[in-house]
Write a protein that holds these residues in place. Structure first.
Motif, PDB file in Angstrom:
ATOM      1  N   GLU A   1      -9.402  16.315   0.650  1.00  0.00           N
ATOM      2  CA  GLU A   1     -10.600  16.543  -0.116  1.00  0.00           C
ATOM      3  C   GLU A   1     -10.134  17.015  -1.645  1.00  0.00           C
ATOM      4  OE1 GLU A   1     -13.573  18.576   1.611  1.00  0.00           O
ATOM      5  OE2 GLU A   1     -13.928  17.105   3.009  1.00  0.00           O
TER       6      GLU A   1
ATOM      7  N   LEU B   1      -4.381  13.035  -0.116  1.00  0.00           N
ATOM      8  CA  LEU B   1      -5.239  13.621  -1.013  1.00  0.00           C
ATOM      9  C   LEU B   1      -6.691  13.637  -0.502  1.00  0.00           C
ATOM     10  CD1 LEU B   1      -3.746  12.782  -4.271  1.00  0.00           C
ATOM     11  CD2 LEU B   1      -3.706  14.905  -3.373  1.00  0.00           C
ATOM     12  N   GLU B   2      -7.040  12.571   0.083  1.00  0.00           N
ATOM     13  CA  GLU B   2      -8.443  12.286   0.557  1.00  0.00           C
ATOM     14  C   GLU B   2      -8.672  12.893   1.845  1.00  0.00           C
ATOM     15  OE1 GLU B   2      -8.270   8.114   1.566  1.00  0.00           O
ATOM     16  OE2 GLU B   2      -8.092   7.591  -0.802  1.00  0.00           O
ATOM     17  N   GLU B   3      -7.545  13.355   2.648  1.00  0.00           N
ATOM     18  CA  GLU B   3      -8.081  14.303   3.797  1.00  0.00           C
ATOM     19  C   GLU B   3      -7.931  15.743   3.314  1.00  0.00           C
ATOM     20  OE1 GLU B   3      -4.714  13.306   6.241  1.00  0.00           O
ATOM     21  OE2 GLU B   3      -5.525  11.544   7.159  1.00  0.00           O
TER      22      GLU B   3
ATOM     23  N   ASP C   1       0.742  -1.168  -0.208  1.00  0.00           N
ATOM     24  CA  ASP C   1      -0.122  -0.005   0.085  1.00  0.00           C
ATOM     25  C   ASP C   1       1.035   1.253   0.042  1.00  0.00           C
ATOM     26  OD1 ASP C   1      -2.189  -1.587   0.134  1.00  0.00           O
ATOM     27  OD2 ASP C   1      -2.397  -1.563   2.305  1.00  0.00           O
TER      28      ASP C   1
ATOM     29  N   LYS D   1      -2.304   9.101  -1.508  1.00  0.00           N
ATOM     30  CA  LYS D   1      -3.675   8.816  -1.624  1.00  0.00           C
ATOM     31  C   LYS D   1      -4.328   9.577  -0.073  1.00  0.00           C
ATOM     32  CE  LYS D   1      -4.613   5.139  -3.453  1.00  0.00           C
ATOM     33  NZ  LYS D   1      -4.548   3.411  -3.864  1.00  0.00           N
ATOM     34  N   LYS D   2      -3.881   8.942   0.957  1.00  0.00           N
ATOM     35  CA  LYS D   2      -4.519   9.443   2.138  1.00  0.00           C
ATOM     36  C   LYS D   2      -4.500  10.823   2.442  1.00  0.00           C
ATOM     37  CE  LYS D   2      -4.160   8.474   7.135  1.00  0.00           C
ATOM     38  NZ  LYS D   2      -3.288   7.748   8.100  1.00  0.00           N
TER      39      LYS D   2
ATOM     40  N   LYS E   1      -2.388  21.104  -2.202  1.00  0.00           N
ATOM     41  CA  LYS E   1      -2.957  22.038  -1.061  1.00  0.00           C
ATOM     42  C   LYS E   1      -3.158  23.503  -1.399  1.00  0.00           C
ATOM     43  CE  LYS E   1      -2.981  18.926   2.889  1.00  0.00           C
ATOM     44  NZ  LYS E   1      -2.453  18.856   4.288  1.00  0.00           N
TER      45      LYS E   1
ATOM     46  N   PRO F   1     -10.027  15.626  -5.573  1.00  0.00           N
ATOM     47  CA  PRO F   1     -10.110  14.483  -6.180  1.00  0.00           C
ATOM     48  C   PRO F   1      -8.788  13.981  -6.812  1.00  0.00           C
ATOM     49  CG  PRO F   1     -10.841  16.418  -7.029  1.00  0.00           C
ATOM     50  CD  PRO F   1     -10.459  17.037  -5.820  1.00  0.00           C
ATOM     51  N   TYR F   2      -8.631  12.517  -7.043  1.00  0.00           N
ATOM     52  CA  TYR F   2      -7.667  12.128  -7.514  1.00  0.00           C
ATOM     53  C   TYR F   2      -8.044  10.662  -8.324  1.00  0.00           C
ATOM     54  CZ  TYR F   2      -6.988   8.629  -3.880  1.00  0.00           C
ATOM     55  OH  TYR F   2      -7.384   7.424  -2.894  1.00  0.00           O
ATOM     56  N   LYS F   3      -7.044  10.041  -9.191  1.00  0.00           N
ATOM     57  CA  LYS F   3      -7.183   8.742  -9.733  1.00  0.00           C
ATOM     58  C   LYS F   3      -6.185   8.155  -9.314  1.00  0.00           C
ATOM     59  CE  LYS F   3      -9.373   5.539 -12.302  1.00  0.00           C
ATOM     60  NZ  LYS F   3     -10.374   4.736 -12.070  1.00  0.00           N
ATOM     61  N   HIS F   4      -5.995   6.855  -9.003  1.00  0.00           N
ATOM     62  CA  HIS F   4      -4.605   5.970  -9.180  1.00  0.00           C
ATOM     63  C   HIS F   4      -4.874   4.974  -9.846  1.00  0.00           C
ATOM     64  CE1 HIS F   4      -1.877   3.155  -6.906  1.00  0.00           C
ATOM     65  NE2 HIS F   4      -1.143   3.804  -7.643  1.00  0.00           N
TER      66      HIS F   4
END
Length: 356
Positions: free
Chosen positions: A233, A229-231, A186, A226-227, A204, A235-238
């Motif tokens: 907010e 970017l999620e925090e 991961d 990824k974590k 950011k 948007p992303y694509k992996h």
């Protein structure tokens, strides 16, 4: 040049009958990511030069031949005297900040007479290698090249690849395609020399100045980013690619590429971005420092300065004329450093290392 038809298990025995140093073993990496493609491209260069090369991920018992270790750790982490000529690349590793690099450079210092060739990819690293006391004639500055043809798939357009990935056509897409987490799972623990923390902070800042910001990630072990970017907010694509040869398709989805590393030999993304026609902003690392001419084919920021990275990124994204100039000049830089144009450099590298 025809490849030898021996099975791998028979190479050791067969090599007893080969003339000394008449074959080059390219000892590849066990992973199917970046270093494997270095081995593939080096093998292709050898074919152009007429060098009898063997590309393998296994240790083969060759005697009196020549071996290029794609992963320097295979030779430097546990030094053992070899009965063949030894070469390897040394891409990155600032000894001031990295204990592993200090240890490997010490190994070079202690065994430099047994080492025949070292490829370095940038001027800073060349200085570190020469400081070990090795003969300068054994050290060759050859940047990590780029296969321009691999990155120019005329069948892939920005709209097509975005539709395939589910990315809005109106989004401003920033790319980051390098492995920046520890391990191969991961990747929740960051590999800090790659600057994933700096990348998150840069994005950011950038999102406050760029509407519809979207991030496209490839590469393994991207969990930390990824974590983050999620925090935030964002948007992303992996996409975890099965075939690195498709990396060019994903560059075509971008509007900008960001390199946020603290230490690099390349990275590959410098020339890949340029070859794909994608504007580039990078920290002052590796061959980025040698290849990027400020404001002409890209922009450079100081290490650990996400504000600088974001400023340059915003400037490019809001100035289409500037972006076009960077793209045009960047492509010229990529062409100069295409693997096919590096053949003379590798010919010099292999002279007196392989007999062909």
């Amino acid at each position: 040049m025809k490849k030898d038809n021996y099975r791998e298990i028979g190479y050791g025995l067969a090599s007893l009958f080969w003339p000394k140093h008449s074959h080059l073993l390219i000892r590849g990496d066990s992973a199917t990511w970046s270093l494997m493609w270095d081995a593939i491209e080096l093998d292709r260069i050898c074919q152009k030069l007429g060098i009898k090369s063997i590309r393998t991920r296994k240790n083969l018992s060759l005697r009196n031949q020549s071996v290029f270790y794609i992963d320097r750790r295979r030779i430097l982490k546990d030094w053992k005297r070899k009965n063949h000529r030894v070469a390897f690349p040394y891409y990155h590793g600032n000894p001031a900040n990295d204990e592993e690099s200090r240890e490997m450079l010490t190994t070079i210092a202690n065994h430099h007479r047994e080492i025949d060739r070292i490829q370095v990819t940038n001027r800073q690293m060349k200085g570190y290698i020469l400081d070990t006391g090795i003969d300068p004639k054994k050290v060759f500055l050859i940047p990590i090249g780029v296969n321009c043809s691999l990155l120019q798939n005329s069948d892939i357009t920005k709209n097509r690849i975005r539709n395939e990935l589910g990315i809005p056509l109106s989004a401003i897409v920033v790319g980051s395609f390098q492995k920046d987490g520890n391990g191969w799972e991961d990747g929740l623990t960051p590999k800090l020399i790659k600057g994933p923390d700096t990348l998150i902070e840069t994005l950011k800042i950038l999102r406050h100045d760029v509407q519809e910001l979207f991030v496209l990630l490839t590469g393994p072990a991207r969990g930390y980013v990824k974590k983050g970017l999620e925090e935030a907010e964002i948007p992303y694509k992996h996409v975890l690619l099965d075939d690195y040869a498709r990396i060019g398709d994903y560059y075509h989805a971008l509007d900008l590429y960001i390199i946020s590393s603290r230490d690099e030999g390349g990275p590959k993304a410098v020339l890949e971005s340029m070859a794909s026609g994608i504007p580039l902003v990078s920290t002052r690392v590796g061959q980025a420092t040698d290849l990027i001419i400020e404001g002409e084919n890209g922009f450079l920021a100081e290490i650990d300065r996400p504000d600088e990275l974001a400023h340059h990124a915003s400037t490019i994204l809001h100035d289409s004329d500037l972006a076009k100039r960077l793209i045009k000049s960047g492509y010229m830089t990529a062409e100069i450093n295409d693997y096919d144009n590096q053949v003379p450099l590798w010919k010099s590298f292999f002279n007196d290392f392989v007999n062909w």
